[in-house]
Design an enzyme around this catalytic site. Structure first.
Site, mmCIF file in Angstrom:
data_model
loop_
_atom_site.group_PDB
_atom_site.id
_atom_site.type_symbol
_atom_site.label_atom_id
_atom_site.label_comp_id
_atom_site.label_asym_id
_atom_site.label_seq_id
_atom_site.Cartn_x
_atom_site.Cartn_y
_atom_site.Cartn_z
ATOM 1 N N CYS A 26 -67.475 -15.571 -31.981
ATOM 2 C CA CYS A 26 -68.291 -14.493 -31.998
ATOM 3 C C CYS A 26 -69.682 -13.517 -32.386
ATOM 4 C CB CYS A 26 -67.740 -12.986 -32.095
ATOM 5 S SG CYS A 26 -67.625 -12.668 -33.951
ATOM 6 N N SER B 133 -63.129 -4.986 -28.691
ATOM 7 C CA SER B 133 -63.739 -5.587 -28.418
ATOM 8 C C SER B 133 -64.910 -5.198 -27.289
ATOM 9 C CB SER B 133 -63.650 -7.151 -28.479
ATOM 10 O OG SER B 133 -62.848 -7.086 -27.123
ATOM 11 N N GLY B 134 -64.680 -4.122 -26.056
ATOM 12 C CA GLY B 134 -65.495 -4.778 -24.776
ATOM 13 C C GLY B 134 -64.664 -4.696 -24.352
ATOM 14 N N VAL C 18 -61.523 -7.544 -21.744
ATOM 15 C CA VAL C 18 -60.826 -6.797 -20.777
ATOM 16 C C VAL C 18 -59.260 -6.963 -22.021
ATOM 17 C CG1 VAL C 18 -60.640 -9.292 -19.834
ATOM 18 C CG2 VAL C 18 -60.032 -7.464 -18.721
ATOM 19 N N ASP C 19 -58.738 -8.325 -22.944
ATOM 20 C CA ASP C 19 -58.128 -8.016 -23.285
ATOM 21 C C ASP C 19 -57.978 -7.185 -23.860
ATOM 22 O OD1 ASP C 19 -57.324 -10.825 -21.946
ATOM 23 O OD2 ASP C 19 -58.425 -11.313 -23.483
ATOM 24 N N ALA D 151 -57.635 -1.946 -31.890
ATOM 25 C CA ALA D 151 -58.889 -2.761 -31.834
ATOM 26 C C ALA D 151 -59.258 -3.361 -30.327
ATOM 27 C CB ALA D 151 -58.719 -4.007 -32.974
ATOM 28 N N CYS E 170 -61.703 -14.153 -40.212
ATOM 29 C CA CYS E 170 -61.304 -12.701 -39.345
ATOM 30 C C CYS E 170 -60.330 -11.806 -39.561
ATOM 31 C CB CYS E 170 -62.498 -12.598 -38.655
ATOM 32 S SG CYS E 170 -62.137 -10.861 -38.025
ATOM 33 N N PHE F 260 -64.826 -2.616 -34.197
ATOM 34 C CA PHE F 260 -65.587 -3.116 -35.864
ATOM 35 C C PHE F 260 -67.260 -3.832 -35.255
ATOM 36 C CE2 PHE F 260 -61.465 -4.887 -35.941
ATOM 37 C CZ PHE F 260 -60.826 -3.283 -36.485
HETATM 38 N N1 LIG Z 1 -65.640 -6.274 -32.675
HETATM 39 C C1 LIG Z 1 -64.378 -6.118 -32.156
HETATM 40 N N2 LIG Z 1 -64.087 -4.645 -32.520
HETATM 41 C C2 LIG Z 1 -62.140 -4.546 -32.209
HETATM 42 N N3 LIG Z 1 -61.977 -5.263 -32.179
HETATM 43 C C3 LIG Z 1 -61.818 -6.851 -31.898
HETATM 44 C C4 LIG Z 1 -63.133 -7.016 -32.046
HETATM 45 N N4 LIG Z 1 -63.338 -8.711 -31.987
HETATM 46 C C5 LIG Z 1 -62.384 -8.685 -31.056
HETATM 47 N N5 LIG Z 1 -61.511 -7.731 -31.963
HETATM 48 C C6 LIG Z 1 -59.924 -7.658 -31.219
HETATM 49 O O1 LIG Z 1 -59.902 -9.204 -31.732
HETATM 50 C C7 LIG Z 1 -58.911 -9.486 -30.487
HETATM 51 C C8 LIG Z 1 -58.881 -10.797 -30.972
HETATM 52 O O2 LIG Z 1 -59.974 -10.979 -30.523
HETATM 53 P P1 LIG Z 1 -60.664 -12.487 -29.526
HETATM 54 O O3 LIG Z 1 -61.883 -12.921 -30.112
HETATM 55 O O4 LIG Z 1 -60.440 -13.523 -29.272
HETATM 56 O O5 LIG Z 1 -61.278 -11.220 -28.159
HETATM 57 P P2 LIG Z 1 -60.577 -11.744 -26.303
HETATM 58 O O6 LIG Z 1 -59.889 -12.453 -26.751
HETATM 59 O O7 LIG Z 1 -61.787 -12.423 -26.389
HETATM 60 O O8 LIG Z 1 -60.434 -10.825 -26.585
HETATM 61 P P3 LIG Z 1 -61.394 -9.492 -26.155
HETATM 62 O O9 LIG Z 1 -61.042 -10.061 -24.010
HETATM 63 O O10 LIG Z 1 -60.477 -7.666 -25.392
HETATM 64 O O11 LIG Z 1 -62.642 -9.435 -26.369
HETATM 65 C C9 LIG Z 1 -59.220 -8.127 -29.049
HETATM 66 O O12 LIG Z 1 -58.784 -8.323 -28.089
HETATM 67 C C10 LIG Z 1 -59.374 -7.453 -30.027
HETATM 68 O O13 LIG Z 1 -58.479 -6.607 -30.117
#
Ligand SMILES: Nc1ncnc2c1ncn2[C@@H]1O[C@H](COP(=O)(O)OP(=O)(O)OP(=O)(O)O)[C@@H](O)[C@H]1O
Length: 489
Positions: A333, A151-152, A154-155, A149, A240, A175
């Site tokens: 988000c 999100s765009g 870095v993680d 998954a 979520c 998503f």
């Molecule tokens: N819109 C999205 N589409 C796909 N995967 C998502 C989406 N939002 C979150 N995720 C998944 O859930 C994880 C944790 O989400 P979180 O909102 O905590 O983001 P994060 O830790 O800031 O990670 P990232 O740096 O990848 O945005 C993300 O690393 C990603 O794998």
């Protein structure tokens, strides 16, 4: 016809491939719009073996769109959907004999976007089971592959990269959860989806987008707003994880015949399976992951569980990923400005009511219970010689109860909707707020939930938040649940 176009572009213009429409298509996608002149439309027939049996395009507007549509249709027809989802801007440019002239690159962008929207439409047509919240397979028959998954941020980019480097077949998915705002940092804005796709393609990973707006609205956003109206303090990331993200990734993995799902959460999956704390304690996300169904946790990989955040950023930089410098995402988000009170107020009617003390004495009035949460100290509009806190929210009578800090003290909590990874008897510590330390506890079945005795008092326990249980050494999540109001049925 401008001379600046190369011979391959001209060849596609003189002799367009695959122009037209698939009749009874399994996916349709459009990008651009007629009003601004350029538009590309793709229609697909996808076979049971997930091969693109027929691909047709129509393009209106400039020559670049027509040539890019034609070249892309020719490139992907006959490929599997995974093979087609891997086609990058670079590959399409190559098929056109090199980059298009300056100012004409949008032809490539629109053609790829239209094709990806057709994939998105294809998955939506397959997605009734997902929208109904139906189950998922155990992944045991799948290939050694993973839906990551993305999100765009870095993680999740580094997550996909690490999995690829470990030899997994990786398919990335983004998503669309809500409307986002163009240009905003929201994970779901159109810009972010494009960025996630380009990042995946940069790593040679195929990318899909799933439209989950309806599911997210039903299971997360409405619950978020409804909770405040019902005097609870919701955690939308928990909702979520419980109903959307992991199920959607597993849905796609099942359709593609892949065994695993992965996210960029900081956590680890241990034997059992159970959920374990990550290497980077400051980024620990185990608190929001407790509702992931156990069967699904067994299919899940959290590659970042073994790294610290600074190492993750460094890996992104070393591999030249454009996401390396993206800022941390916001708390919720779908509320980019962070003003969740206004977000809720715009969606529910606020009825005024009384502010009372524990004994029912009226101390003041308020404009609506949605403005209050247990533990809140500011914005009460009541003056007193000692600080006052919200100790309870009673939506039935529209009363907000306030009291001293001592009156916030809680020693017993009722927890419902529990999900256990380990035997509940192993629960020795409980965390009752996102940013708090776990305290020692005893847990036993009680009524329709779990009675939790806190061996050290906690100040301000808000119904609707998660209670997450850890083992005595604090390293493993035993399970979790939602804190209920004592008097609520
Ligand atoms: N819109 C999205 N589409 C796909 N995967 C998502 C989406 N939002 C979150 N995720 C998944 O859930 C994880 C944790 O989400 P979180 O909102 O905590 O983001 P994060 O830790 O800031 O990670 P990232 O740096 O990848 O945005 C993300 O690393 C990603 O794998």
């Amino acid at each position: 016809m401008p001379e600046r176009y190369g011979p391959r572009v001209i060849e596609h213009l003189v002799n367009p491939r695959n122009a037209g429409e698939v009749s009874g298509p399994s996916g349709v996608g459009e990008a651009g719009n007629a009003a601004c002149g350029d538009q590309v439309r793709f229609t697909l027939a996808v076979g049971e073996d997930l091969r693109l049996e027929e691909v047709r395009y129509r393009a209106y507007g400039c020559a670049a769109c027509i040539a890019a549509g034609s070249a892309l249709a020719e490139l992907v027809e006959g490929r599997t959907i995974i093979g087609a989802a891997r086609v990058s801007r670079g590959e399409l440019q190559e098929a056109l004999g090199g980059p298009l002239p300056p100012g004409k690159e949008h032809g490539v962008t629109l053609a790829l976007d239209a094709l990806h929207r057709a994939f998105e439409d294809y998955w939506s047509r397959q997605g009734d089971a997902l929208l109904a919240g139906d189950g998922f397979g155990d992944g045991s028959g799948g290939r050694r592959g993973v839906v990551a998954a993305m999100s765009g941020g870095v993680d999740s980019a580094v997550t996909a990269l690490l999995l690829k480097e470990r030899g997994y077949e990786v398919v990335a998915v983004t998503f669309r959860l809500h409307d986002g705002e163009p240009g905003s940092r929201s994970c779901c804005s159109p810009d972010t989806v494009l960025f996630a796709r380009e990042t995946a393609h940069q790593m040679g990973i195929p990318h899909f987008t799933l439209n989950l707006r309806e599911l997210f609205d039903r299971r997360v956003m409405r619950d978020f707003v409804g909770s405040y109206a019902a005097g609870r303090t919701p955690n939308p990331c928990v909702a979520c994880n419980a109903h959307v993200k992991f199920h959607a990734a597993a849905f796609l993995a099942d359709r593609l015949g892949l065994r695993h799902v992965a996210t960029g959460h900081y956590a680890r999956v241990g034997e059992g399976p159970c959920l374990e704390r990550p290497e980077d304690g400051r980024k620990d996300q185990t608190y929001v992951l407790w509702p992931v169904p156990r069967e699904l946790l067994g299919r899940t990989i959290f590659p970042l569980g073994d790294y610290r955040k600074d190492e993750v950023r460094r890996m992104a930089e070393e591999r030249g990923l454009a996401v390396a410098r993206t800022p941390e995402s916001q708390d919720i988000c779908f509320i980019p400005d962070g003003d969740y009170r206004s977000f809720v107020r715009r969606r529910v009617r606020s009825e005024p009511g009384e502010i009372v003390d524990r004994r029912g004495r009226v101390l003041g009035r308020h404009a609506g219970v949605v403005n209050f949460t247990v533990g809140q100290r500011r914005g009460l509009g009541v003056s007193a010689s000692t600080p006052l806190y919200v100790t309870e929210v009673r939506p039935e009578s529209r009363q907000v109860v306030v009291g001293s800090r001592r009156e916030l003290e809680v020693r017993e909590v009722l927890v419902r909707s529990a999900n256990w990874f380990l035997d509940p008897r192993e629960a020795a510590l409980v965390q009752v707020r996102y940013n708090s330390e776990p305290v020692p506890c005893e847990v036993e079945r009680g009524g329709d939930g779990w009675e939790v005795r806190l061996l050290e008092p906690v100040f301000g326990v808000a119904p609707g938040q998660s209670a997450v249980f850890y083992t005595r050494d604090g390293t493993k999540v035993v399970g979790g649940g939602i804190i209920a109001r004592r008097d609520a049925a």
